[in-house]
Design an enzyme around this catalytic site. Structure first.
Site, mmCIF file in Angstrom:
data_model
loop_
_atom_site.group_PDB
_atom_site.id
_atom_site.type_symbol
_atom_site.label_atom_id
_atom_site.label_comp_id
_atom_site.label_asym_id
_atom_site.label_seq_id
_atom_site.Cartn_x
_atom_site.Cartn_y
_atom_site.Cartn_z
ATOM 1 C CG HIS A 1 -0.159 0.156 2.521
ATOM 2 N ND1 HIS A 1 0.575 -0.880 3.079
ATOM 3 C CD2 HIS A 1 0.011 1.221 3.360
ATOM 4 C CE1 HIS A 1 1.150 -0.474 4.195
ATOM 5 N NE2 HIS A 1 0.826 0.805 4.390
ATOM 6 C CG HIS B 1 5.103 1.233 2.667
ATOM 7 N ND1 HIS B 1 4.487 2.390 2.205
ATOM 8 C CD2 HIS B 1 4.632 1.047 3.931
ATOM 9 C CE1 HIS B 1 3.681 2.866 3.142
ATOM 10 N NE2 HIS B 1 3.742 2.070 4.193
ATOM 11 N NE ARG C 1 1.581 7.088 9.605
ATOM 12 C CZ ARG C 1 0.764 6.445 8.775
ATOM 13 N NH1 ARG C 1 1.259 5.766 7.769
ATOM 14 N NH2 ARG C 1 -0.542 6.479 8.958
ATOM 15 C CG ASP D 1 1.860 5.928 4.465
ATOM 16 O OD1 ASP D 1 1.589 4.753 4.780
ATOM 17 O OD2 ASP D 1 2.947 6.478 4.741
#
Length: 324
Positions: free
Chosen positions: A129, A280, A297, A131
Site C-alpha cells: 500500500h 510499501h 511517522r 499511505d
C-alpha cells in the site's frame, strides 16, 4: 558550499555526506549527516534530490526526538495533522503518529491484533500500500523513524512504481495510460463470519477517490503505476473479472523483486520515502518475537494526482483536499 547532486548513475556528495544506492532501482543510504541539526539549503537539496531519484532514502544512528523529527520533515513540506490517533502517539505533537497505535485497533472491534492483521492482509499482495491512498490527496511523502525494534524481524519493503511502469511492455503501457480506478478504504479487508464491528466501521467512515491508474509525478514528470493492494477497488469502465485480472497482473509487476528494496531497522534509523512513487509492505514477521516495535511517522501534505491525459483525480466520498 557546492553541491554535487545525486545522479542516475550513482552517489552524490555535500561535504562529507554521501548518497549510496543500495538496490538497482530503489533505495539509497545517506551517511555523514546529523538530522538533529538544522539542515542548510544545500543539504536539503541533496536529500530531496536523492528521495526523488531513489524513491526512499535511509539514515542510521540518528538521535531525533519528536521535535527534531518534525523540524526535519518541515524542510521538505507541510506536515499533516491527523484528526484521530491512538493513545501511543505524543499528545504535544499532533503531526507525529506512533505506529504502536495500530496494536489498539483490533481490540476496538473485538479482535486480537493478530486476527486483525490476518484479515487486513489475507493475501501477500493485499499488504502492499501507499499511505492513505484512498484520499483525494494522498501524502506526498512519509518520514518514519525507529525508536525500539525487535532483535530480528520487522523489516519494511518498498517498491518503485515508476520503474515498474517503465518495465511494462509498450502496448500495456499505452493501454493503462488511459485508465482510472477507484481507491476505497478497507477493500482488502476479509470480513469475519457473522457480525463484524470493523465492517460496520468501514461502512460508516467511507473514504474513496477515483485516481488515474498512471499518474504523472508532479516533480520528476515520471509516469507512475498507481496500484496498491489495500485501497484499490476496481478499474473504472471494466467488468469486475477484467479489472481483477488486470489489477493482479499490474500489482505483481509492481512488486517484482528487482523493483524493491528491504530495510533492516535499528534504533535511530530513519526512512524518508516518496509516497507518490512507491508502495510499501509493513512487516508481519515480528509479533511472535515478543519484543516491542515502536515507530514514529510524519507525513507531508500531498496534491491531487493527475493522469497522463491531464485529468486530476476525483473525490467520491469522505475526502477533501487538505482536510484530515
Amino acid at each position: 558550499m557546492t553541491t554535487d547532486r545525486a545522479t542516475a548513475g550513482g552517489t552524490g556528495h555535500v561535504g562529507g555526506v554521501e548518497v549510496r544506492p543500495v538496490a538497482g532501482h530503489i533505495g539509497a543510504e545517506i551517511t555523514g549527516v546529523d538530522l538533529a541539526r538544522p539542515l542548510d539549503d544545500a543539504m536539503t537539496a541533496l536529500i530531496r534530490d536523492a528521495v526523488l531519484r531513489w524513491k526512499v532514502v535511509f539514515f542510521r544512528g540518528q538521535r531525533l526526538d519528536h521535535a527534531g523529527h518534525l523540524a526535519f520533515a518541515r524542510r521538505f513540506g507541510r506536515p499533516v495533522v491527523l484528526g484521530r490517533r491512538g493513545g501511543a502517539s505524543p499528545a504535544d505533537f499532533p503531526e507525529v503518529e506512533t505506529t504502536a497505535d495500530r496494536l489498539e485497533l483490533g481490540g476496538r472491534f473485538g479482535m486480537e491484533h493478530e486476527e486483525w492483521l490476518r484479515r487486513r492482509r489475507h493475501t501477500l499482495l493485499r499488504g502492499w500500500h501507499c499511505d492513505h491512498g484512498a484520499r483525494i490527496d494522498p501524502p506526498a511523502a512519509t518520514v518514519l523513524r525507529a525508536e525500539t525494534v525487535p532483535p530480528y524481524g520487522g523489516d519494511t519493503t518498498w517498491a518503485n512504481l515508476a520503474a515498474a511502469y517503465a518495465g511494462l511492455s509498450a502496448p500495456v503501457r499505452a493501454f493503462v495510460d488511459g485508465l482510472r480506478a477507484e481507491h476505497r478504504l478497507g477493500v482488502g479487508y476479509q470480513p469475519r463470519p457473522g457480525d463484524d464491528d470493523y465492517v460496520r466501521h468501514l461502512l460508516d467512515h467511507q473514504v474513496a477517490s477515483v485516481h488515474p491508474l498512471v499518474r504523472v509525478h508532479p516533480e520528476t514528470g515520471e509516469r507512475v503505476l498507481s496500484v496498491n493492494g489495500y485501497y484499490l477497488e476496481q478499474i473504472v469502465d471494466l467488468s469486475r473479472p477484467e479489472s481483477a485480472a488486470l489489477l493482479e497482473m499490474l500489482l505483481e509487476q509492481a512488486v517484482r523483486p528487482e523493483y524493491t528494496v528491504r530495510f533492516r531497522w535499528e534504533p535511530g534509523s530513519v526512512a524518508f520515502w516518496d509516497n507518490r512513487a512507491t508502495i510499501h509492505l509493513a512487516p508481519g514477521d515480528h509479533t511472535h518475537v515478543g519484543a516491542p516495535r515502536i515507530m514514529h511517522r510524519v507525513m507531508l501534505q500531498g496534491d491531487v494526482p493527475v493522469g497522463v491525459d491531464g485529468r486530476p483525480s476525483e473525490p467520491v466520498t469522505g475526502t477533501a483536499v487538505g482536510e484530515w
